[in-house]
Design a protein around this motif. Structure first.
Motif, mmCIF file in Angstrom:
data_model
loop_
_atom_site.group_PDB
_atom_site.id
_atom_site.type_symbol
_atom_site.label_atom_id
_atom_site.label_comp_id
_atom_site.label_asym_id
_atom_site.label_seq_id
_atom_site.Cartn_x
_atom_site.Cartn_y
_atom_site.Cartn_z
ATOM 1 N N GLN A 37 -0.454 -1.966 -10.518
ATOM 2 C CA GLN A 37 -0.212 -0.804 -9.670
ATOM 3 C C GLN A 37 -0.843 0.457 -10.249
ATOM 4 O O GLN A 37 -1.315 1.322 -9.511
ATOM 5 C CB GLN A 37 1.300 -0.605 -9.477
ATOM 6 C CG GLN A 37 1.940 -1.697 -8.634
ATOM 7 C CD GLN A 37 3.452 -1.688 -8.705
ATOM 8 O OE1 GLN A 37 4.034 -0.847 -9.382
ATOM 9 N NE2 GLN A 37 4.083 -2.629 -8.018
ATOM 10 N N GLU A 51 0.832 -1.207 0.000
ATOM 11 C CA GLU A 51 0.000 0.000 0.000
ATOM 12 C C GLU A 51 0.865 1.255 0.000
ATOM 13 O O GLU A 51 0.513 2.262 -0.617
ATOM 14 C CB GLU A 51 -0.934 -0.007 1.207
ATOM 15 C CG GLU A 51 -1.998 -1.100 1.153
ATOM 16 C CD GLU A 51 -3.025 -0.962 2.276
ATOM 17 O OE1 GLU A 51 -3.526 0.157 2.468
ATOM 18 O OE2 GLU A 51 -3.295 -1.975 2.955
ATOM 19 N N ASP A 68 -4.553 0.136 -9.529
ATOM 20 C CA ASP A 68 -4.863 -0.180 -8.124
ATOM 21 C C ASP A 68 -5.680 -1.466 -7.994
ATOM 22 O O ASP A 68 -6.550 -1.601 -7.133
ATOM 23 C CB ASP A 68 -5.637 0.974 -7.468
ATOM 24 C CG ASP A 68 -4.770 2.210 -7.320
ATOM 25 O OD1 ASP A 68 -3.553 2.045 -7.148
ATOM 26 O OD2 ASP A 68 -5.307 3.324 -7.380
ATOM 27 N N ARG A 123 4.124 6.775 -8.800
ATOM 28 C CA ARG A 123 2.847 6.100 -8.977
ATOM 29 C C ARG A 123 1.703 7.109 -9.048
ATOM 30 O O ARG A 123 0.780 6.973 -9.862
ATOM 31 C CB ARG A 123 2.629 5.128 -7.825
ATOM 32 C CG ARG A 123 1.459 4.211 -7.980
ATOM 33 C CD ARG A 123 1.694 3.195 -9.101
ATOM 34 N NE ARG A 123 2.964 2.546 -8.965
ATOM 35 C CZ ARG A 123 3.248 1.624 -8.048
ATOM 36 N NH1 ARG A 123 2.314 1.231 -7.206
ATOM 37 N NH2 ARG A 123 4.444 1.072 -8.009
ATOM 38 N N SER A 182 2.040 2.069 -3.418
ATOM 39 C CA SER A 182 1.015 2.711 -4.250
ATOM 40 C C SER A 182 0.949 4.212 -4.004
ATOM 41 O O SER A 182 0.317 4.940 -4.779
ATOM 42 C CB SER A 182 -0.351 2.079 -3.974
ATOM 43 O OG SER A 182 -0.805 2.386 -2.669
#
Length: 475
Positions: A345, A22, A348, A30, A25
């Motif tokens: 990624q 997490e 998500d 990102r 991300s």
């Protein structure tokens, strides 16, 4: 008893693996890629990475701040203890050490004083606009002690400024900042793969490539490689990016006087490293232009294949940026799994590779194969057409990781891509031509000549057996 103790530990590890995913991300890159996708951009994620690195420092800092805000919110939501945050080095998952440095500098964090009294003396004289400062070596012991005491006081003030600055930061960011400023400097000694300390090899030993070179280029290299002489080294030194920046920023009258060349070079590197990445890259390109002029004016360097690029550009990032500016294509992921992870990624998605059907995995494999084929074609064109000379190609293979491996794979792909039918016809014609050039009659003539020479009985039997085998397989 052992099993019962290991279960919570494994469970905690699994939890932190999920937290780490997490946090990834929330990385600045990102966030940038996700924003581009929302705008409808269809650019390859590897190209978007290059686009992100080309943003101004101000824009990159904005993404750093968004990333940190999400990071703090995530840890608060997960109720992660601050001590655990430091022990697990969660902040390093979010930002690299270079990104951390840029971020804290953007917040006007206290600037650490130089480590020696010599450098501190040089900085003071520069601030005083002293056109003709006394050299450090000419100072008396009492004068040197004065500057040593000033430096000690500056370091004490720096520690006080750190404490005051950190008090105004959020608790989670405060502990990360204090950890950052207390991080020891990179030592000249590095640890090898076994954890043992070892000193880096001197430049004379680093002249040989640490990267493999393709076989067809190895013939151009010389094992007993010559070195640059002092005149050539001085001329190359003037082409370095930090030197070009220093000479442009300071006229001859403004330039400081240093105790020795080492002190001067250290000072030049220090002020150059304070520039933004965009400005550094600008001087890297200016430097490589000067390097090309240097090679033209020193033809013996090229003739003897003496490596110079690693002396011109000290950082691998600068070397990679130079070849990227010439058109080096972005390297694709190494496996279909990595390709899937990149796309997961971006979207998500919570889906894992193991959750995919075999047909979907095959689609990723086919797509990656196409991406790699396009990359190899572009890579070959870059090496064989874009790079201007064999010397520059050798520098490319010496300094760019995986370059030789990618080149040999690309050459193999080019051969395999030929029409199989045409290849078989060519092989058939070659075999037929060989047979016509060496008919059975020619073999019989040679066999007879051998039998007429002084041979042992065993040798005569072998010649006759060869004749029988020849007739059976061809006639």
């Amino acid at each position: 008893m052992t099993k019962k103790k290991s279960q919570p530990e494994n469970s905690n590890n699994l939890i932190f693996e999920r937290v780490a995913e997490e946090i990834k991300s929330c990385r600045p890159l990102r966030l940038f890629i996700n924003k581009q996708k929302k705008k409808g951009s269809h650019i390859n994620p590897f190209a978007l990475r290059s686009k992100f690195l080309q943003l101004s420092s101000e824009k990159q800092i904005k993404y750093y701040q968004k990333s940190i805000d999400k990071f703090i919110q995530l840890l608060d939501d997960k109720d992660i203890d601050v001590n655990v945050q430091i022990e697990r080095k969660l902040f390093e998952i979010l930002l690299t050490k270079i990104e951390q440095k840029k971020y804290f500098e953007s917040m006007s964090a206290p600037i650490k004083p130089v480590s020696t009294a010599v450098g501190y003396y040089a900085e003071i004289k520069k601030q005083e606009n002293d056109d003709n400062p006394k050299a450090w070596k000419l100072l008396s012991a009492d004068e040197k002690k004065h500057y040593t005491n000033l430096l000690r006081n500056a370091k004490y003030d720096y520690n006080s400024q750190i404490k005051h600055f950190s008090e105004n930061l959020p608790e989670r960011l405060k502990v990360e900042y204090l950890s950052f400023v207390k991080r020891p400097r990179t030592s000249a000694h590095v640890k090898d793969m076994n954890g043992e300390n070892s000193s880096p090899a001197p430049i004379s030993q680093r002249r040989k490539s640490v990267q493999p070179i393709p076989e067809n280029f190895q013939a151009l290299t010389d094992d007993a490689q010559q070195k640059l002489n002092r005149i050539q080294l001085d001329a190359l030194h003037k082409c370095k990016p930090d030197v070009l920046y220093y000479e442009k920023k300071n006229s001859d009258d403004d330039q400081l006087t240093f105790i020795n060349t080492t002190a001067k070079n250290t000072y030049i590197r220090t002020i150059f490293n304070q520039l933004s990445e965009k400005k550094k890259h600008k001087f890297v390109l200016k430097s490589t232009k000067k390097w090309e002029e240097f090679l033209q004016s020193h033809p013996t360097v090229v003739e003897n294949q003496i490596p110079t690029l690693h002396l011109l550009l000290a950082k691998k990032d600068y070397i990679h940026y130079y070849f990227t500016s010439l058109g080096l294509p972005e390297r694709p992921p190494t496996s279909a799994l990595f390709l899937f992870n990149h796309e997961r990624q971006e979207t998500d998605s919570q889906q894992n590779w193991t959750d995919l059907s075999q047909s979907t995995k095959d689609e990723f494999i086919k797509r990656l194969s196409k991406i790699k084929l396009d990359y190899h074609q572009n890579f070959l064109e870059f090496v064989e057409k874009t790079l201007p000379s064999d010397y520059v190609r050798l520098e490319f293979f010496r300094n760019i990781k995986h370059a030789a491996k990618d080149y040999e794979t690309a050459v193999k792909d080019r051969v395999d891509a030929k029409d199989d039918g045409q290849l078989k016809i060519t092989q058939y014609l070659v075999k037929k031509q060989i047979i016509e050039v060496t008919p059975v009659s020619e073999f019989d003539r040679i066999k007879q000549q051998l039998l007429n020479t002084d041979l042992t009985d065993e040798q005569r039997k072998l010649v006759r057996r060869l004749g029988i085998i020849m007739h059976k397989n061809i006639c």
